[in-house]
Design a protein around this motif. Structure first.
Motif, short mmCIF file in Angstrom:
data_model
loop_
_atom_site.label_atom_id
_atom_site.label_comp_id
_atom_site.label_asym_id
_atom_site.label_seq_id
_atom_site.Cartn_x
_atom_site.Cartn_y
_atom_site.Cartn_z
N GLU A 34 -30.06 -1.85 -15.32
CA GLU A 34 -29.73 -0.73 -16.19
C GLU A 34 -28.82 0.27 -15.47
N GLY A 35 -28.70 0.14 -14.16
CA GLY A 35 -27.91 1.09 -13.37
C GLY A 35 -26.51 0.60 -13.08
N ASP A 36 -25.69 1.49 -12.54
CA ASP A 36 -24.33 1.16 -12.14
C ASP A 36 -24.36 0.35 -10.85
N PHE A 37 -23.23 -0.29 -10.53
CA PHE A 37 -23.12 -1.10 -9.33
C PHE A 37 -21.89 -0.73 -8.52
N ARG A 38 -22.03 -0.79 -7.20
CA ARG A 38 -20.89 -0.78 -6.29
C ARG A 38 -21.05 -2.04 -5.46
N ILE A 39 -20.03 -2.89 -5.50
CA ILE A 39 -20.11 -4.18 -4.83
C ILE A 39 -19.06 -4.23 -3.73
N GLU A 40 -19.54 -4.36 -2.50
CA GLU A 40 -18.67 -4.55 -1.33
C GLU A 40 -18.89 -5.93 -0.74
N GLY A 41 -19.96 -6.61 -1.16
CA GLY A 41 -20.26 -7.96 -0.71
C GLY A 41 -19.77 -8.98 -1.72
N THR A 42 -20.42 -10.15 -1.74
CA THR A 42 -20.01 -11.26 -2.61
C THR A 42 -21.14 -11.63 -3.56
N ILE A 43 -20.79 -11.81 -4.82
CA ILE A 43 -21.75 -12.28 -5.82
C ILE A 43 -21.21 -13.57 -6.43
#
Length: 150
Positions: A34-43
């Protein structure tokens, strides 16, 4: 008048919290939040949130992203479905299929995708209260002075 008891109001608003995937972290699988994301890694998988997703310079997503807004500085490959705005920074690299409401692209961004903008499609389907617009080439337009016969 006051009792010795203190009641703590623990109103937890998950939508105001931001999830962070740190540089060097690799996640394989689907993420729903439900929250925002900051992605610096790998998904390697799918991400779904009603909020905003920021893919930082070192961030990579290979999969499907469904959210309201996204800011991309890193790499995205897959299917991107946004209800509102996609903002591509100059370092962004996007490949795949994109469906957005609005698109903002900085010079230098690499955008190799099929893109459809839902807002424009909806407005076009309505056609301005049922009016149909056609475009004619100049040689197809009728000339009232030529068409008159005397």
């Amino acid at each position: 008048m006051f009792s010795g008891k203190k009641t703590a109001s623990m109103a937890s608003e998950t939508t105001s919290q931001q999830n962070t995937i740190a540089k060097g972290t690799v996640i394989t699988g689907d993420i729903i939040s439900e929250g925002d994301f900051r992605i610096e890694g790998t998904i390697q998988g799918n991400v779904k949130t009603p909020g905003k997703v920021v893919i930082g310079r070192t961030g990579i997503i290979n999969g499907t992203l469904k959210s309201a807004n996204a800011d991309i500085e890193g790499k995205f490959t897959g299917k991107l479905l946004l209800t509102d705005t996609l903002s591509l920074k100059s370092s962004a690299h996007v490949e795949g299929e994109v469906m957005v409401g609005k698109l903002a692209v900085e010079p230098g961004a690499n955008f190799n995708a099929t893109c459809s903008m839902k807002g424009a499609i909806k407005d076009f389907k309505n056609g301005g209260a049922g009016q149909q617009t056609t475009t004619q080439r100049p040689e197809q337009r009728s000339n009232p002075e030529k068409d008159q016969t005397t």
